[in-house]
Motif scaffolding. Structure first.
Motif, PDB file in Angstrom:
ATOM      1  N   UNK A  87      -7.879   5.450   6.094  1.00 39.87           N
ATOM      2  CA  UNK A  87      -8.526   4.250   5.568  1.00 39.87           C
ATOM      3  C   UNK A  87     -10.006   4.486   5.326  1.00 39.87           C
ATOM      4  N   UNK A  88     -10.654   5.205   6.229  1.00 38.08           N
ATOM      5  CA  UNK A  88     -12.081   5.491   6.073  1.00 38.08           C
ATOM      6  C   UNK A  88     -12.347   6.347   4.834  1.00 38.08           C
ATOM      7  N   UNK A  89     -11.468   7.298   4.569  1.00 37.51           N
ATOM      8  CA  UNK A  89     -11.629   8.146   3.381  1.00 37.51           C
ATOM      9  C   UNK A  89     -11.599   7.302   2.108  1.00 37.51           C
ATOM     10  N   UNK A  90     -10.658   6.374   2.029  1.00 39.35           N
ATOM     11  CA  UNK A  90     -10.538   5.535   0.832  1.00 39.35           C
ATOM     12  C   UNK A  90     -11.770   4.644   0.693  1.00 39.35           C
TER      13      UNK A  90
ATOM     14  N   UNK B 211      -5.762  11.223  -2.047  1.00 36.69           N
ATOM     15  CA  UNK B 211      -5.820   9.753  -2.016  1.00 36.69           C
ATOM     16  C   UNK B 211      -4.448   9.180  -1.685  1.00 36.69           C
ATOM     17  N   UNK B 212      -3.414   9.672  -2.342  1.00 40.36           N
ATOM     18  CA  UNK B 212      -2.060   9.169  -2.095  1.00 40.36           C
ATOM     19  C   UNK B 212      -1.616   9.485  -0.664  1.00 40.36           C
ATOM     20  N   UNK B 213      -1.911  10.692  -0.203  1.00 35.44           N
ATOM     21  CA  UNK B 213      -1.488  11.089   1.143  1.00 35.44           C
ATOM     22  C   UNK B 213      -2.155  10.226   2.215  1.00 35.44           C
ATOM     23  N   UNK B 214      -3.456  10.023   2.084  1.00 37.60           N
ATOM     24  CA  UNK B 214      -4.179   9.253   3.093  1.00 37.60           C
ATOM     25  C   UNK B 214      -3.890   7.761   2.983  1.00 37.60           C
ATOM     26  N   UNK B 215      -3.501   7.302   1.801  1.00 37.84           N
ATOM     27  CA  UNK B 215      -3.106   5.894   1.665  1.00 37.84           C
ATOM     28  C   UNK B 215      -1.843   5.620   2.473  1.00 37.84           C
TER      29      UNK B 215
ATOM     30  N   UNK C 186      -1.127   7.123   5.254  1.00 37.27           N
ATOM     31  CA  UNK C 186      -1.625   7.019   6.631  1.00 37.27           C
ATOM     32  C   UNK C 186      -2.219   5.638   6.884  1.00 37.27           C
ATOM     33  N   UNK C 187      -3.022   5.166   5.925  1.00 34.53           N
ATOM     34  CA  UNK C 187      -3.657   3.860   6.092  1.00 34.53           C
ATOM     35  C   UNK C 187      -2.622   2.749   6.200  1.00 34.53           C
ATOM     36  N   UNK C 188      -1.522   2.877   5.450  1.00 33.32           N
ATOM     37  CA  UNK C 188      -0.482   1.837   5.478  1.00 33.32           C
ATOM     38  C   UNK C 188       0.243   1.788   6.809  1.00 33.32           C
ATOM     39  N   UNK C 189       0.166   2.861   7.585  1.00 36.31           N
ATOM     40  CA  UNK C 189       0.871   2.905   8.873  1.00 36.31           C
ATOM     41  C   UNK C 189      -0.014   2.485  10.045  1.00 36.31           C
TER      42      UNK C 189
ATOM     43  N   UNK D 242       0.833  -1.203   0.000  1.00 39.15           N
ATOM     44  CA  UNK D 242       0.000   0.000   0.000  1.00 39.15           C
ATOM     45  C   UNK D 242       0.868   1.254   0.000  1.00 39.15           C
ATOM     46  N   UNK D 243       1.908   1.258   0.806  1.00 34.61           N
ATOM     47  CA  UNK D 243       2.790   2.421   0.901  1.00 34.61           C
ATOM     48  C   UNK D 243       3.503   2.672  -0.422  1.00 34.61           C
ATOM     49  N   UNK D 244       4.019   1.596  -1.038  1.00 34.14           N
ATOM     50  CA  UNK D 244       4.708   1.738  -2.329  1.00 34.14           C
ATOM     51  C   UNK D 244       3.756   2.188  -3.423  1.00 34.14           C
TER      52      UNK D 244
END
Length: 254
Positions: free
Chosen positions: A135-138, A103-107, A109-112, A47-49
């Motif tokens: 994660x909720x945003x995505x 989307x990229x920024x919050x992804x 966050x979700x990966x962490x 997800x982070x990559x």
């Protein structure tokens, strides 16, 4: 045209990556429920990559968007997305450029997120951590706002590509007609020239030819025509002799 085709291809890749991001986030939640530590770590890394690759691709697509309609959509056209602002969900107007960046920024966050955050019962906007909000945003906007806007940008790329190909077809037909016109004109000119040459006095051209040829060649030509003339004279003398014999035979018969 080449830029539009490349943009269409890369925009399609970004759309596929975005859809994959949604499935990876869902798989990350399921792996956390199963307490699969190996899968959790692998999905977190993917997800982070993927988020980093999507961000880079998103800005590259903007640079390639040379058409005014595409740039207008990237920068100015805004639509509502749902996100956590403070302690509540709000509908926020975002341009396509802002949406891709968010989307990229919050992804990231979700990966962490930790397993505990994934399994936490704190799912209200007031209680969410930034990682949970990412994660909720995505999950909230993937099929409501993110993918539909990517479909719109794909349609714009397709329309621009079709326009370029229509212009190319018109140019091809125009050049073909122009080439045909030139070929027809040259053919008519050549036919007229041949008719003109045929109608002019042949002696004039024979003299010019003789004057332009080397002396050795003209000597051979002169000798050839002299032999032909003698042959014709001999042929004429032979005909006269035959005619005389015939007349003499006719006189004796009478």
């Amino acid at each position: 045209a080449e830029r539009d085709i490349l943009g269409l291809n890369e925009k399609g890749l970004l759309r596929a990556s975005t859809a994959l991001l949604g499935f990876l986030c869902r798989s990350y939640q399921l792996a956390s429920i199963r307490n699969d530590a190996v899968q959790i770590q692998a999905l977190r890394s993917r997800i982070d990559t993927l988020a980093s690759e999507m961000q880079a691709q998103h800005f590259e697509n903007l640079i390639r968007a040379h058409d005014s309609a595409l740039k207008e959509y990237y920068l100015s056209e805004k639509e509502a997305v749902n996100e956590v602002v403070g302690n509540k969900w709000e509908a926020t107007e975002m341009s396509y450029l802002e949406l891709g960046r968010e989307v990229s920024r919050l992804a990231h966050f979700a990966a962490s997120m930790t397993r505990e955050q994934v399994l936490s019962a704190n799912v209200t906007a007031r209680e969410m951590d930034p990682e949970q909000a990412g994660l909720a945003f995505i999950n909230e906007n993937m099929f409501r706002a993110i993918l539909p806007r990517m479909e719109t940008i794909m349609d714009l790329y397709i329309n621009e590509t079709d326009y370029v190909w229509q212009v190319a077809r018109i140019a091809i037909v125009t050049w073909a007609m122009l080439d045909l016109t030139i070929l027809t004109s040259l053919t008519l000119l050549l036919l007229a020239l041949l008719t003109l040459v045929h109608g002019m006095h042949s002696c004039f051209f024979a003299i010019l030819l003789a004057l332009s040829l080397p002396k050795r060649v003209t000597s051979k030509l002169a000798a050839y025509y002299e032999r032909q003339e003698k042959a014709l004279m001999e042929f004429g003398d032979e005909n006269e002799a035959i005619r005389a014999v015939v007349q003499e035979a006719d006189a004796k018969g009478e």
